[in-house]
Design an enzyme around this catalytic site. Structure first.
Site, PDB file in Angstrom:
ATOM      1  N   THR A 132      -8.146 -22.727  19.486  1.00 33.03           N
ATOM      2  CA  THR A 132      -7.448 -23.680  18.396  1.00 33.03           C
ATOM      3  C   THR A 132      -6.968 -25.038  19.128  1.00 33.03           C
ATOM      4  O   THR A 132      -6.373 -24.980  20.039  1.00 33.03           O
ATOM      5  CB  THR A 132      -6.384 -23.000  18.105  1.00 33.03           C
ATOM      6  OG1 THR A 132      -6.953 -21.824  17.304  1.00 33.03           O
ATOM      7  CG2 THR A 132      -5.573 -23.703  16.769  1.00 33.03           C
ATOM      8  N   GLU A 133      -7.231 -26.113  18.306  1.00 37.13           N
ATOM      9  CA  GLU A 133      -6.778 -27.396  18.692  1.00 37.13           C
ATOM     10  C   GLU A 133      -5.642 -28.033  17.619  1.00 37.13           C
ATOM     11  O   GLU A 133      -5.840 -27.506  16.528  1.00 37.13           O
ATOM     12  CB  GLU A 133      -7.960 -28.290  19.175  1.00 37.13           C
ATOM     13  CG  GLU A 133      -8.838 -27.763  20.060  1.00 37.13           C
ATOM     14  CD  GLU A 133     -10.108 -28.787  20.366  1.00 37.13           C
ATOM     15  OE1 GLU A 133     -10.665 -28.646  21.269  1.00 37.13           O
ATOM     16  OE2 GLU A 133     -10.364 -29.745  19.466  1.00 37.13           O
ATOM     17  N   ILE A 163      -1.737 -20.925  21.635  1.00 40.18           N
ATOM     18  CA  ILE A 163      -2.374 -20.150  22.654  1.00 40.18           C
ATOM     19  C   ILE A 163      -1.653 -18.774  23.120  1.00 40.18           C
ATOM     20  O   ILE A 163      -0.697 -18.892  23.385  1.00 40.18           O
ATOM     21  CB  ILE A 163      -2.905 -20.784  23.783  1.00 40.18           C
ATOM     22  CG1 ILE A 163      -3.715 -21.984  23.316  1.00 40.18           C
ATOM     23  CG2 ILE A 163      -3.674 -20.048  24.824  1.00 40.18           C
ATOM     24  CD1 ILE A 163      -4.940 -21.808  22.279  1.00 40.18           C
ATOM     25  N   GLU A 248     -12.043  -8.909  17.262  1.00 39.80           N
ATOM     26  CA  GLU A 248     -10.534  -9.346  17.274  1.00 39.80           C
ATOM     27  C   GLU A 248      -9.975  -9.078  15.666  1.00 39.80           C
ATOM     28  O   GLU A 248      -9.061  -8.540  15.606  1.00 39.80           O
ATOM     29  CB  GLU A 248     -10.624 -10.759  17.496  1.00 39.80           C
ATOM     30  CG  GLU A 248      -9.290 -11.423  17.528  1.00 39.80           C
ATOM     31  CD  GLU A 248      -9.258 -12.848  17.846  1.00 39.80           C
ATOM     32  OE1 GLU A 248      -8.229 -13.579  17.492  1.00 39.80           O
ATOM     33  OE2 GLU A 248     -10.224 -13.434  18.059  1.00 39.80           O
ATOM     34  N   GLN A 285      14.813   6.467  -9.892  1.00 36.28           N
ATOM     35  CA  GLN A 285      13.146   6.192 -10.095  1.00 36.28           C
ATOM     36  C   GLN A 285      12.534   5.145  -9.316  1.00 36.28           C
ATOM     37  O   GLN A 285      11.254   5.109  -9.090  1.00 36.28           O
ATOM     38  CB  GLN A 285      12.658   6.523 -11.375  1.00 36.28           C
ATOM     39  CG  GLN A 285      11.278   6.775 -11.783  1.00 36.28           C
ATOM     40  CD  GLN A 285      11.380   6.937 -13.302  1.00 36.28           C
ATOM     41  OE1 GLN A 285      11.469   5.977 -14.053  1.00 36.28           O
ATOM     42  NE2 GLN A 285      10.840   8.021 -13.704  1.00 36.28           N
ATOM     43  N   GLN A 342      12.886  -4.936   0.502  1.00 36.14           N
ATOM     44  CA  GLN A 342      13.957  -5.047  -0.594  1.00 36.14           C
ATOM     45  C   GLN A 342      14.727  -3.871  -1.048  1.00 36.14           C
ATOM     46  O   GLN A 342      15.830  -3.856  -1.167  1.00 36.14           O
ATOM     47  CB  GLN A 342      12.888  -5.543  -1.597  1.00 36.14           C
ATOM     48  CG  GLN A 342      13.825  -5.513  -3.128  1.00 36.14           C
ATOM     49  CD  GLN A 342      14.339  -7.096  -3.229  1.00 36.14           C
ATOM     50  OE1 GLN A 342      14.076  -7.976  -2.446  1.00 36.14           O
ATOM     51  NE2 GLN A 342      15.556  -7.175  -3.922  1.00 36.14           N
ATOM     52  N   LEU A 343      14.070  -2.653  -0.740  1.00 37.16           N
ATOM     53  CA  LEU A 343      14.987  -1.422  -0.653  1.00 37.16           C
ATOM     54  C   LEU A 343      16.207  -1.409   0.052  1.00 37.16           C
ATOM     55  O   LEU A 343      16.999  -0.644   0.029  1.00 37.16           O
ATOM     56  CB  LEU A 343      14.119  -0.202  -0.579  1.00 37.16           C
ATOM     57  CG  LEU A 343      13.037  -0.023  -1.748  1.00 37.16           C
ATOM     58  CD1 LEU A 343      12.128   1.129  -1.437  1.00 37.16           C
ATOM     59  CD2 LEU A 343      13.695   0.017  -3.010  1.00 37.16           C
ATOM     60  N   GLY A 345      18.128  -3.925   0.927  1.00 34.37           N
ATOM     61  CA  GLY A 345      19.339  -4.673   0.528  1.00 34.37           C
ATOM     62  C   GLY A 345      19.454  -5.705   1.458  1.00 34.37           C
ATOM     63  O   GLY A 345      18.434  -5.967   2.278  1.00 34.37           O
ATOM     64  N   GLY A 370      -8.619 -16.400  12.484  1.00 36.63           N
ATOM     65  CA  GLY A 370      -8.981 -16.920  11.332  1.00 36.63           C
ATOM     66  C   GLY A 370      -8.265 -17.239  10.102  1.00 36.63           C
ATOM     67  O   GLY A 370      -7.868 -15.690   9.856  1.00 36.63           O
TER      68      GLY A 370
END
Length: 383
Positions: A132-133, A163, A248, A285, A342-343, A345, A370
């Site tokens: 990557t550049e 990198i 990868e 529930q 989320q559960l 809290g 990617g």
């Protein structure tokens, strides 16, 4: 370990799972906070992992490796993630052992393999791959880092970013342009040592998550690379990169599956103990429904990833299926971890709780290897 044995795991691999889990719990996991503070895994930990057989497990014994297969790498990778080290040593070792070492094994000549692989297996050299550049992102065909011919080799100029292992690596596979524009002008050059003239490491980049994994900028200013450090053929680098990317992306998918399973397990334990309005959170529930949905998605992800691992080990995993795996598991991972967090809290936002670190670490999985937008393009082109 996962509740059920995956179809690609035999008795030997199951024993490896147990060995890695014990070693990681005793020798590596206690160092995570220090790695996070320092922004990298220390060399002593790399050396301990090498002694335990965690480095280059799938490299042939004649080159110093463990003589295993990619299944051995997958087991090690998953157990590191299951211990909460996927965002530090897990990613670093996968880049080192399962990616860089395999570029050298597959495309290096005999002299290169004997020069580099044993040192990698011993943890004396740490591997990285620089694709990557800045400003380039996932567009590998648009590489601007250039290697111009010079007496006895090339002069490398340009810059890389994001990198992994960039601060610690002393064996770096660099994708550079040695010829015409486009895919056909790209070659792979291997840089040795960290203090070579014309080579400079930039910042150890501050990230949202994966804070124990060093991620860096690299700069090259007419750095001399000997002709003997060309990996594969001149101008053939792009094809080599594309061939290795399927594996990868499978490692990213396997990591996502383990993280879903781990998030469900951590959350289930938490809601069994946490009380609100006179009863446990698990008695509500809504909690039951959320966890049922998350557990189902984790099971589907496991079945999907395992089926592709069977194909990969048989030598017939295609790039499109790997892209699908990377796309779906990473998107689903983020949804599952978010729902589980989320559960918890307010406690779910505290970094002392693993679910908070998992939330931060997971986000990049939709970007690296990617981007998921690129995965969609790959899949769409095959429709």
């Amino acid at each position: 370990m996962s509740p059920e044995r995956s179809p690609w795991i035999d008795d030997e691999l199951a024993m490896l799972q147990e060995h890695v889990a014990r070693f990681v719990a005793g020798e590596l996991a206690p160092h995570r906070e220090r790695w996070d503070r320092n922004g990298q895994v220390d060399r002593a930990s790399w050396a301990r992992a090498a002694e335990a057989g965690l480095l280059c497990a799938s490299i042939p014994v004649e080159y110093g490796g463990g003589g295993g297969t990619l299944a051995h790498e997958a087991v090690i990778h998953q157990e590191l993630s299951r211990a909460g080290l996927g965002g530090s040593f897990g990613t670093g070792n996968t880049i080192h052992s399962a990616i860089v070492a395999h570029y050298i094994l597959a495309y290096g000549d005999e002299a290169q393999k004997r020069r580099w692989l044993p040192a990698m297996a011993r943890g004396e050299r740490i591997g990285a791959i620089a694709m990557t550049e800045p400003g380039g992102g996932s567009d590998l065909q648009g590489l601007r880092t250039r290697a111009n011919p010079a007496q006895g080799g090339w002069l490398l100029s340009g810059a890389k970013t994001f990198i992994s292992n960039g601060q610690t690596a002393d064996l770096i596979v660099v994708a550079a342009r040695t010829g015409e524009a486009g895919a056909k002008g790209i070659s792979l050059l291997v840089l040795e040592g960290g203090e070579a003239e014309g080579f400079r490491r930039g910042r150890n980049l501050e990230k949202v998550g994966m804070r124990g994994q060093d991620t860096s900028e690299l700069f090259f200013d007419d750095m001399f690379v000997p002709a003997g450090n060309l990996l594969g053929s001149e101008g053939g680098g792009f094809a080599l990169l594309m061939h290795q990317l399927a594996w990868e992306r499978m490692t990213i998918a396997l990591d996502a599956v383990v993280n879903m399973e781990r998030a469900v397990a951590l959350t289930t334990d938490y809601v069994r103990d946490r009380k609100a309005f006179g009863k446990t959170l698990l008695d509500f529930q809504n909690t039951q429904f959320v966890l049922a949905d998350c557990a189902t998605q984790a099971s589907v992800a496991r079945a999907f990833a395992d089926s592709l691992m069977v194909r990969l080990l048989a030598g017939n995993l295609d790039a499109i299926s790997a892209a699908k795996a990377k796309l779906w598991t990473t998107e689903t991972q983020c949804k599952v971890i978010d729902a589980c967090q989320q559960l918890f809290g307010g406690y779910g936002y505290m970094t002392e709780y693993p679910i908070a670190r998992m939330f931060a670490d997971a986000r990049v999985s939709r970007i690296y290897g990617g981007t998921n937008e690129i995965m969609k393009l790959i899949i769409a082109r095959a429709l």
